[in-house]
Design a protein around this motif. Structure first.
Motif: not given
Lengths: 175, 462
Positions: B193-208
């Motif tokens: 759902r997120a964009r930008g930096i939030r997407k990066k952070i959640f992307g990092f922690f959601s482990l793919g």
């Protein structure tokens, strides 16, 4: 040998499951399915066998228990025996609490490590998500069809029959 | 248990006939909006309390624990009370996430995420107290059995205080891991759902995480296994904590009933804390459709059940003291009830035994205000239970010439306030930055036929 991957997106679990069932009854190979929450029957349709994670848990627990028991025995009875309140150096029952905690710790961490290893989940992994709304409210089926084994439009018809909201295909190599 | 909490009726679990997308919106929108003024107000209070606690902690480490109201007779008081209190609070989270998962109680899905978060924060709060009590907290690593230049002089494996280190350490680690694994699907939703930096952070922690069927199968198995491990773990943790007292040769502590009595007390106080927090959170965060009267009522029943067991544990202790015929044991309990610290025993019985019994009445069980008041009183009572056990047993020991009394200093009160500040600061940050409700789990308990009204109407049209 080339093959085609057919994708279909569904709005409800029922449609998704029925489509998967009818794929199976038509001997189509469902290679992957994605859903926002676990759908139990789909694992069976995909032919996913029962997870072997419990064996990892068992191994981790045995390791933790064995390590803790051995280490406590070695430190208190072998390496430097100290008289504590006149208790025997090898007072194994008193070692149980720590051994139990180590059992749980190793079993739990082992299980999660195995889950991450087997599912290839790791921090920063940049996996392409097949559809951004799978994690919200969409269900996705992926079927592999070998060339010329089916009449054209057969899979599309099947999707339509089961109320797929969107369908697309992609060519792929058989691995 | 199944009968105890409405039998069938999964349909009432989540109110408002939600679609899958609606659940996602309800859970994730609060994270994407700016924080509300009420959140900032609460955060201001919590962080102020935390700051007071920090000042107290820094002062007492600098000056030493002579700043506490302890003396040679009463060597344990406020800090250990707070330690046991906070560990106990944590237990409900594990119970909800693990035991209720094994028992297939679907009502747990709305509250398990925040209850588990509460466990982690409560264990952090608990861990601070023994750390400060060491006096020289920078040497905390001496509790671990590592090869050292003193011999190697190993730790004493027969000491319950060392068992505590392992029990609390394992409990914290496993709770954190269990919580994080449970968060994965929702972190993926936040990422998508997120964009930008939030997407990066959640992307990092959601482990793919992609939500593929193969991963779901393993994931569910892993959750089940972690639950099966966490269930005996939670029983062991407070049992080990109780042996800090039960293995001592002190009347009032030296009883075999302590381990089960502590575990049930922990569940009792933990559920009360979960319920107080949920009652506030559902109002402030607008989650009335997810945390319904059904959830509240189920938790009330657990509270009245465990409260009754706690009451019978008190009665057992008193009876055994009398029945043992041991004059020291009899004196300890006589002093506990009628001695100078008797008032704290009174508060304990009133709050833990009498007040929860009001929940038998349906009228009280369906009034949010009275439930909230009862849960607060239960927490007060459970704090006093630990205080009674520790201080009233210690202050009049075998030698009347060394009898003493105890009164907390401002530093100790400031530290207690600080621990509440820490707990609520962490909880408020959690509400703000992570999905408070396990959206993927809630989606799986929605009634299937109404899960997708759009699809239903399309079917009719076709």
């Amino acid at each position: 040998m080339s093959s085609r991957f057919h994708y279909a997106k569904f709005e409800s679990e029922q449609d998704f499951l029925q489509a998967a069932r009818s794929c199976r009854s038509h001997n189509l190979k469902v290679v992957e399915a994605y859903s926002p929450y676990p759908v139990h029957e789909i694992g069976e349709i995909l032919g996913i066998s029962r997870s072997k994670l419990p064996f990892v848990t068992l191994a981790g627990g045995t390791f933790g228990l064995g390590l803790a028991m051995f280490f406590q025995y070695w430190t208190s009875a072998v390496d430097w025996p100290i008289n504590v309140g006149g208790k025997p150096f090898d007072s194994l029952p008193a070692f149980m609490p720590v051994a139990f905690e180590m059992l749980v710790l190793c079993a739990g961490l082992g299980t999660v490590a195995a889950l991450f290893w087997r599912s290839r989940l790791y921090p920063g992994k940049n996996r392409k998500v097949p559809h951004p709304r799978i994690s919200d409210d969409r269900f996705l089926l992926m079927v592999e069809v070998q060339d010329a084994s089916l009449p054209p439009g057969f899979v599309e018809g099947l999707w339509q029959q089961h109320h797929a909201v969107e369908a697309w295909t992609r060519a792929g190599e058989v691995q | 248990m199944d009968k105890l909490i409405h039998p069938a009726a999964d349909a009432q679990l989540i109110e408002g006939n939600k679609s899958l997308h609606q659940v996602t919106e309800d859970v994730f929108q609060p994270l994407e909006r700016k924080a509300s003024p009420s959140w900032w107000l609460a955060f201001g209070f919590a962080s102020t309390a935390l700051a007071i606690g920090l000042i107290s902690v820094v002062y007492q480490i600098k000056v030493g624990i002579g700043t506490w109201g302890l003396d040679r007779t009463i060597g344990w008081a406020f800090d250990i009370t707070n330690f046991v209190f906070w560990v106990g609070i944590g237990h409900a989270g594990t119970l909800i996430s693990a035991v209720l998962l094994l028992l297939r109680q679907k009502w747990r899905t709305s509250i398990n995420r925040s209850a588990e978060a509460m466990t982690i924060f409560a264990v952090i709060c608990a861990g601070i107290f023994p750390l400060i009590h060491m006096g020289r907290p920078w040497l905390f690593y001496w509790v671990f059995p590592y090869p050292n230049t003193r011999g190697s002089l190993w730790v004493n494996w027969r000491s319950p205080l060392l068992w505590d280190v392992f029990a609390i350490g394992t409990y914290f680690t496993i709770s954190l891991v269990f919580w994080y694994v449970g968060l994965l699907p929702d972190l993926a939703t936040a990422r998508d759902r997120a964009r930008g930096i939030r997407k990066k952070i959640f992307g990092f922690f959601s482990l793919g995480w992609t939500g593929s069927a193969r991963t779901w199968v393993r994931y569910e198995m892993a959750c089940l296994l972690l639950a099966a491990l966490a269930t005996p773990l939670v029983v062991s943790v407070h049992s080990v904590v109780s042996t800090d007292f039960a293995t001592a040769n002190l009347p009032g502590w030296h009883t075999t009933v302590f381990p089960p009595y502590f575990v049930i007390g922990a569940i009792f106080s933990g559920f009360a804390m979960v319920l107080s927090l949920m009652l506030i959170a559902r109002k402030v965060m607008g989650l009335q459709d997810y945390i319904t009267m059904k959830h509240i009522s189920a938790m009330c029943k657990v509270i009245v059940f465990t409260g009754t067991i706690v009451g019978s544990a008190y009665a057992t202790e008193l009876f055994m003291a009398w029945y043992s015929g041991n004059p020291f044991e009899q004196f300890a309990f006589n002093n506990r009830v009628f001695g100078p610290m008797g008032w704290s025993f009174g508060i304990m019985v009133l709050c833990n035994v009498i007040v929860p019994q009001l929940l038998w009445f349906k009228r009280i069980r369906s009034s949010i205000r009275s439930i909230f008041l009862i849960t607060i009183l239960v927490n007060v009572g459970m704090w006093f239970e630990r205080f009674v056990i520790i201080v009233s047993s210690l202050h009049r020991d075998f030698l009347p010439s060394s009898w003493s009394s105890y009164r907390p200093t401002w530093i100790e009160l400031g530290t207690l306030l600080g621990s509440f500040g820490l707990f609520f600061t962490l909880f408020l940050l959690f509400c703000r930055f992570l999905p408070m409700i396990a959206a993927s789990e809630v989606k799986s308990v929605l009634p299937k036929s109404t899960a997708c009204p759009e699809a239903e109407s399309k079917k009719e049209a076709a």
